[in-house]
Design an enzyme around this catalytic site. Structure first.
Site, PDB file in Angstrom:
ATOM      1  N   LYS A 241       0.909  -0.978  -0.120  1.00  0.00           N
ATOM      2  CA  LYS A 241      -0.172  -0.099   0.056  1.00  0.00           C
ATOM      3  C   LYS A 241       1.044   1.077   0.057  1.00  0.00           C
ATOM      4  O   LYS A 241       1.887   1.358   0.833  1.00  0.00           O
ATOM      5  CB  LYS A 241      -0.872   0.064   1.277  1.00  0.00           C
ATOM      6  CG  LYS A 241      -1.568   1.315   1.430  1.00  0.00           C
ATOM      7  CD  LYS A 241      -2.575   1.493   2.563  1.00  0.00           C
ATOM      8  CE  LYS A 241      -2.791   2.629   3.119  1.00  0.00           C
ATOM      9  NZ  LYS A 241      -3.441   2.949   4.292  1.00  0.00           N
TER      10      LYS A 241
ATOM     11  N   GLY B 105      -7.659   8.980  10.565  1.00  0.00           N
ATOM     12  CA  GLY B 105      -7.715   8.740  12.076  1.00  0.00           C
ATOM     13  C   GLY B 105      -8.724   9.615  12.666  1.00  0.00           C
ATOM     14  O   GLY B 105      -9.189   9.814  13.742  1.00  0.00           O
TER      15      GLY B 105
ATOM     16  N   GLY C  89     -10.996   7.299   7.491  1.00  0.00           N
ATOM     17  CA  GLY C  89     -11.941   8.218   7.684  1.00  0.00           C
ATOM     18  C   GLY C  89     -13.311   7.383   8.149  1.00  0.00           C
ATOM     19  O   GLY C  89     -13.996   8.083   8.815  1.00  0.00           O
TER      20      GLY C  89
ATOM     21  N   ASN D 214      -8.884   1.179  10.322  1.00  0.00           N
ATOM     22  CA  ASN D 214      -8.026   0.769  11.481  1.00  0.00           C
ATOM     23  C   ASN D 214      -8.270   1.429  12.762  1.00  0.00           C
ATOM     24  O   ASN D 214      -8.624   0.793  13.756  1.00  0.00           O
ATOM     25  CB  ASN D 214      -6.616   1.482  11.119  1.00  0.00           C
ATOM     26  CG  ASN D 214      -5.451   1.220  12.092  1.00  0.00           C
ATOM     27  OD1 ASN D 214      -5.935   0.531  13.081  1.00  0.00           O
ATOM     28  ND2 ASN D 214      -4.309   1.648  11.780  1.00  0.00           N
ATOM     29  N   THR D 215      -8.283   2.865  12.662  1.00  0.00           N
ATOM     30  CA  THR D 215      -8.369   3.584  14.076  1.00  0.00           C
ATOM     31  C   THR D 215      -9.769   3.263  14.847  1.00  0.00           C
ATOM     32  O   THR D 215      -9.948   2.896  15.843  1.00  0.00           O
ATOM     33  CB  THR D 215      -8.552   5.274  13.712  1.00  0.00           C
ATOM     34  OG1 THR D 215      -7.155   5.482  12.916  1.00  0.00           O
ATOM     35  CG2 THR D 215      -8.614   6.063  14.929  1.00  0.00           C
TER      36      THR D 215
END
Lengths: 262, 381
Positions: free
Chosen positions: A97, A158, A185, A206-207
């Site tokens: 990535k 994030g 996002g 992720n976040t």
């Protein structure tokens, strides 16, 4: 129904991609992957600790996942290329990535440098998935440069703000022939479902999972939302209407007049 | 234009008057904002913001969690040399102090590197006193080439350099620059630095910018708390960090708030900073600059550091020694200042994990180093 996601000729079993940063404990990561039923997992090479037993995140990943190292920390195409090559030396395969960020304040990707990096790495046989700001012309150039998918952001990394770039991402989904994966996002499962309903091929989260009170439960919820959103997209939702079906406030008089005339 | 021009501009402002005029409703309004300006930051440093410390802490915790997750990066300092030509009145390495002066040989540097690397740490901060005779750039470059074999990230905390000299060390493998202005108030700075090249306030103040021009990856700045009135010092350090963020958007900017610790010599800080003041500084900075790194060293005691983990801190030193050869030499040599948190790296790692955070040992990969074949999964494609 035959609904397979294929990237660079490889069939991917899950449309939820997982990021591995921000977790309080690496031992949570395999549980998260299992609960989400995820297959593609991205790992920042900058955090891969080659020298400390127990600190190498790669050791925590189940054997059947597709590891997609990312170039987090790269500020230019040259740094991204260097990081991708180091990542390849880990022996985890050719997926990468590309993340080129020259703005630490908002962490917005640098599309221009990203295109340069894709061109170099695709020629070297990498399967390149670029993280990008949703811009149609940049996306087309990424396709021409050899990208295997396009990963536009829904909102800055994030921020958990949802699909703030909805209109632009929708254009990419319509116009780009490669899989479009909404990356960054997405803060809630409902937003992941929204991206899938829009026709995104997958989402990367992720976040929202790593910083949840219960990351494993949140991972499961995201997995379900992605499946539901995909199902809704395939089902073809009916058009939304602003008025109830029976009423015709503007043209109802025609029917009334017709009745009178009968 | 450099940050010196900004400091001159701030010098013409009535910061004390502004701090006095802040009202509680002003503070509440700032806390409701999502994007803070520098005057908002100053309002959060005011005495009137002190009753809102818990609200600030909640917001700072949320922002830090969002941007950094539950992680704390660990690093350790390595003192290469304590030769110094400066006479900073507050420093144990002051040229007039009669302490044993030493500099590590390259063989000793390697021994220290091995001892530190065994703890698992991958981020190293190397320090020297200011002596171009004893610790010239060439010496630091040689040390870096040894250390690079053991660590994935090397930062320097040495005397200020020219942009070309920074570029020289970056090429040798340095990726981070730490330099504290000590006192942002220029008149105070002059009194504290009576002799030596460090008297040049402006050359030091502009050093981070020269590092940025040279292409450094990360910059860490800060005031030395205790030397002057903390609210204005913290304010100027925060504005300095914001200036660097704007001017060098691709560089990772961090701020430290080191408090004066007892050191060899008679100097005692004239402006002591309480735990409460330190916490207010950290929280205000986090709300002003949500993405900036915040560093807390072993100057602070364990109990306080444990509590600071949730308030915005992102980096901590561990297993520190401020003495030359302190990682391998058990001799009780005199350090730059006294350490307060004496936990080993292992104890720190367990302590942070116990708080529900992940101690991060590696957050950068030296691009001059090769990768290693470590992947246990079946290669695809």
């Amino acid at each position: 129904m035959d609904d397979k996601l294929v990237i660079a000729g490889r069939q991917v079993t899950s449309r939820l991609f997982i990021g591995t940063g921000k977790f309080a404990d690496y031992s949570l990561i395999p549980q998260v992957i299992k609960a989400a039923k995820a297959q593609v997992v991205t790992v920042a090479l900058r955090r891969v600790d080659f020298d400390n037993p127990g600190e190498n995140m790669l050791d925590y990943l189940p054997k059947d996942v597709i590891i997609m190292p990312n170039t987090s920390g790269a500020r230019s195409a040259a740094e991204a290329v260097r990081i991708a090559r180091i990542a390849r030396e880990t022996g985890c395969g050719d997926w990468v990535k590309i993340e080129v960020i020259s703005d630490q304040k908002y962490l917005l990707p640098d599309n221009f440098e990203t295109i340069i990096a894709i061109e170099i790495l695709a020629k070297e046989g990498f399967v390149v998935l670029p993280y990008m700001s949703p811009d149609l012309m940049a996306a087309k150039r990424m396709v021409d440069a050899g990208a295997a998918a396009i990963m536009p952001l829904g909102a800055p990394i994030g921020t958990n703000r949802g699909i703030k770039t909805r209109e632009l991402v929708q254009i990419l989904i319509s116009e780009i022939d490669l899989p479009v994966i909404v990356d960054a996002g997405i803060g809630r499962p409902s937003e992941a479902a929204e991206a899938m309903e829009m026709g995104a091929a997958a989402v990367l989260v992720n976040t929202a999972i790593a910083t949840a009170e219960n990351p494993v439960l949140m991972a499961k919820a995201f997995g379900q939302a992605v499946e539901a959103g995909r199902g809704a997209y395939l089902a073809g939702p009916g058009a939304t209407r602003h008025f109830a079906e029976a009423s015709s406030p503007l043209t109802g008089f025609l029917r009334r007049e017709e009745k009178v005339g009968q | 234009m450099t940050f010196y021009d900004e400091i001159v501009r701030l010098g013409g402002m009535d910061l004390a008057g502004f701090l006095e005029r802040v009202t509680p409703s002003h503070v509440t309004n700032v806390l409701a904002k999502s994007d803070l300006q520098s005057q908002d930051f100053l309002a959060l440093l005011s005495p009137q913001a002190a009753p809102f410390l818990e609200d600030m802490a909640q917001a700072a915790h949320r922002l830090t969690l969002q941007h950094f997750g539950r992680t704390i990066l660990l690093y350790t300092p390595l003192y290469l040399s304590n030769y110094c030509v400066n006479q900073c009145v507050y420093c144990g390495f002051n040229a007039t102090n009669t302490i044993e002066r030493r500099k590590l040989t390259l063989a000793e540097v390697e021994l220290e590197a091995k001892a530190i690397a065994e703890t698992g740490l991958q981020h190293l901060l190397i320090l020297t006193g200011e002596s171009r005779q004893h610790s010239p750039i060439s010496y630091i470059r040689d040390c870096v080439s040894v250390l690079r074999r053991y660590f994935s990230s090397i930062s320097i905390e040495i005397y200020p350099l020219s942009a070309d000299e920074y570029a020289d060390l970056i090429a040798a493998g340095v990726d981070g620059l730490t330099i504290y202005q000590e006192a942002y108030e220029e008149k105070v700075y002059s009194l504290l630095h009576p002799k030596g090249p460090k008297r040049d306030y402006r050359f030091r103040l502009e050093a981070p910018e020269r590092g940025g021009q040279a292409g450094i990856r990360a910059i860490n700045i800060g005031p030395l708390l205790g030397l002057h009135e903390w609210r204005s010092e913290v304010f100027k350090a925060g504005v300095h960090a914001a200036y660097l963020q704007n001017r060098f958007p691709d560089i990772e900017i961090s701020v430290s708030f080191p408090r004066m610790r007892p050191q060899f010599g008679d100097y005692r800080p004239g402006f002591p900073v309480s735990d409460r003041d330190l916490v207010q500084s950290i929280l205000a900075l986090r709300l002003f600059l949500p993405r900036a790194g915040i560093t807390i060293s072993t100057r602070e005691r364990k109990e306080l550091r444990d509590n600071l983990v949730k308030l915005g801190v992102t980096k901590m030193s561990a297993g520190s020694s401020t003495a030359i050869g302190g990682h391998t030499d058990a001799r009780d040599s005199i350090g730059q200042f006294e350490i307060s948190d004496r936990r080993s790296v292992d104890e720190m790692r367990r302590g942070i994990a116990h708080l529900g955070y992940k101690p991060i040992l590696k957050d950068w990969h030296d691009l001059g180093r090769e990768g290693k074949k470590v992947c246990q999964t079946t290669p695809i494609s």
